[in-house]
Design a protein around this motif. Sequence first.
Motif, PDB file in Angstrom:
ATOM      1  N   ASN A 107      29.379  19.988 -12.384  1.00  0.00           N
ATOM      2  CA  ASN A 107      28.240  20.769 -12.869  1.00  0.00           C
ATOM      3  C   ASN A 107      28.458  21.218 -14.310  1.00  0.00           C
ATOM      4  O   ASN A 107      27.546  21.159 -15.147  1.00  0.00           O
ATOM      5  CB  ASN A 107      28.019  21.988 -11.976  1.00  0.00           C
ATOM      6  N   THR A 108      29.678  21.650 -14.612  1.00  0.00           N
ATOM      7  CA  THR A 108      30.006  22.067 -15.979  1.00  0.00           C
ATOM      8  C   THR A 108      29.841  20.919 -16.956  1.00  0.00           C
ATOM      9  O   THR A 108      29.303  21.083 -18.058  1.00  0.00           O
ATOM     10  CB  THR A 108      31.440  22.612 -16.041  1.00  0.00           C
ATOM     11  N   LEU A 109      30.296  19.722 -16.562  1.00  0.00           N
ATOM     12  CA  LEU A 109      30.152  18.542 -17.412  1.00  0.00           C
ATOM     13  C   LEU A 109      28.682  18.223 -17.651  1.00  0.00           C
ATOM     14  O   LEU A 109      28.262  17.960 -18.796  1.00  0.00           O
ATOM     15  CB  LEU A 109      30.845  17.354 -16.745  1.00  0.00           C
ATOM     16  N   VAL A 117      18.317  21.688 -15.286  1.00  0.00           N
ATOM     17  CA  VAL A 117      18.833  22.150 -13.993  1.00  0.00           C
ATOM     18  C   VAL A 117      17.771  21.984 -12.918  1.00  0.00           C
ATOM     19  O   VAL A 117      16.570  21.938 -13.200  1.00  0.00           O
ATOM     20  CB  VAL A 117      19.296  23.627 -14.077  1.00  0.00           C
ATOM     21  N   ASP A 118      18.259  21.861 -11.677  1.00  0.00           N
ATOM     22  CA  ASP A 118      17.383  21.695 -10.507  1.00  0.00           C
ATOM     23  C   ASP A 118      16.437  20.513 -10.654  1.00  0.00           C
ATOM     24  O   ASP A 118      15.316  20.507 -10.142  1.00  0.00           O
ATOM     25  CB  ASP A 118      16.582  22.980 -10.245  1.00  0.00           C
ATOM     26  N   GLU A 119      16.907  19.489 -11.355  1.00  0.00           N
ATOM     27  CA  GLU A 119      16.097  18.288 -11.583  1.00  0.00           C
ATOM     28  C   GLU A 119      17.046  17.101 -11.701  1.00  0.00           C
ATOM     29  O   GLU A 119      18.047  17.155 -12.417  1.00  0.00           O
ATOM     30  CB  GLU A 119      15.286  18.456 -12.866  1.00  0.00           C
ATOM     31  N   ALA A 147      22.112  12.662 -10.631  1.00  0.00           N
ATOM     32  CA  ALA A 147      22.773  13.959 -10.454  1.00  0.00           C
ATOM     33  C   ALA A 147      21.817  15.099 -10.769  1.00  0.00           C
ATOM     34  O   ALA A 147      21.064  15.047 -11.751  1.00  0.00           O
ATOM     35  CB  ALA A 147      23.997  14.053 -11.350  1.00  0.00           C
ATOM     36  N   THR A 148      21.876  16.143  -9.935  1.00  0.00           N
ATOM     37  CA  THR A 148      21.064  17.344 -10.117  1.00  0.00           C
ATOM     38  C   THR A 148      21.987  18.548 -10.260  1.00  0.00           C
ATOM     39  O   THR A 148      22.577  19.000  -9.274  1.00  0.00           O
ATOM     40  CB  THR A 148      20.127  17.558  -8.918  1.00  0.00           C
ATOM     41  N   PRO A 149      22.135  19.083 -11.482  1.00  0.00           N
ATOM     42  CA  PRO A 149      22.982  20.266 -11.658  1.00  0.00           C
ATOM     43  C   PRO A 149      22.227  21.554 -11.336  1.00  0.00           C
ATOM     44  O   PRO A 149      21.000  21.554 -11.248  1.00  0.00           O
ATOM     45  CB  PRO A 149      23.344  20.215 -13.145  1.00  0.00           C
ATOM     46  N   SER A 175      26.465  32.354 -21.880  1.00  0.00           N
ATOM     47  CA  SER A 175      26.091  30.940 -21.862  1.00  0.00           C
ATOM     48  C   SER A 175      25.183  30.726 -20.654  1.00  0.00           C
ATOM     49  O   SER A 175      25.660  30.674 -19.516  1.00  0.00           O
ATOM     50  CB  SER A 175      27.336  30.049 -21.756  1.00  0.00           C
ATOM     51  N   PRO A 176      23.867  30.628 -20.862  1.00  0.00           N
ATOM     52  CA  PRO A 176      22.935  30.564 -19.721  1.00  0.00           C
ATOM     53  C   PRO A 176      23.169  29.387 -18.783  1.00  0.00           C
ATOM     54  O   PRO A 176      22.864  29.461 -17.607  1.00  0.00           O
ATOM     55  CB  PRO A 176      21.562  30.473 -20.393  1.00  0.00           C
TER      56      PRO A 176
END
Length: 333
Positions: A107-109, A117-119, A147-149, A175-176
């Motif tokens: 997720n960080t990568l 996000v969420d997509e 991938a969906t972060p 950092s949002p």
Amino acid sequence: MKTFNIIAFALLFALLGGACSKDETKLIAVPKAGASLQASVSSIVLTKEHADETALVLQWKPADFGFQAAVTNILQVGVKGKNFEGAREVALTAGDSSYSFTTLELNTLLLAMELPVDEATDLELRLKSTISPTFTELYSNVLPLSATPYAAISFLYVPGAYQGWAIETAESLISPTSNGVYTGIIYFPEGDLEFKVTTQRSWDAAYGDDGAGRISLTASGNIRAPKPGNLELTVNTNENTISFKDHSWGIVGDAAAGWENDIDMRYDNSAQLWRATVELKAGPMKFRKNRDWGTNYGGANGILNGDNIVIAEAGTYHVVLDLENGKYSLTRK
């Protein structure tokens, strides 16, 4: 004449023989095939609840350069269709034939790639293999990954002279999306410009000044703000850099100290609100940014707009400016 022909033939044979020898040496060094890469999944939706669990496992057979050599592998992750332009790279340990990402690591990568996000985003993965700068790199087969972060807010902390070096109450940078870029606004009084940046509310890991706008966890010197006042700090932990720019909001008007004399507000990073406790007179007032009329707001009934805000009764007021939601509040003490 016969002697000349024999000599000429011998020279030609030597030249041909030498060329064949060189060609044979090149063929031995010619690479044969890149690594063969496999992944445990081709589609994944990441969730914060499974942050510590394994999300993706990559396995590979090493690249074949045509002879025995120590191979260095780098994983490249790029957005599909961009031919790995701007791809993120992960250095892999020499000799390994597999690599695992936890949900948090992957997720960080992905957030560092500034993916939504969420997509779901279609990605491509491959290995870049090298043995020496003098040899051309070999690339593996390309694997697809959808991938969906998820959104993940992270913080840095800024203890310094401006607040008595108290780590427990230090202002934070946000950092949002946890992409390694943190921002925040801090008020630095005259003479209290030095600070450090910590990863937690402790001194176990602190960034110091590494010179020329760079910071480092191994640098011992304090970082110094370029001038007093409200400054917006941006810390990039991917590149270990820090930058500053003016960012202030003030109260102006007949109700305050006049239309050209700003009463500075202070920014609350955790709540993302501007606050001030001030003496106000009856009369009009406004908010403006960076002591300039390029950006300013008035309002009525707690909603920001272009009109003057009218203070009906003099007194001490707690003023809150909420730019995120286009609101303000005035509470008389």
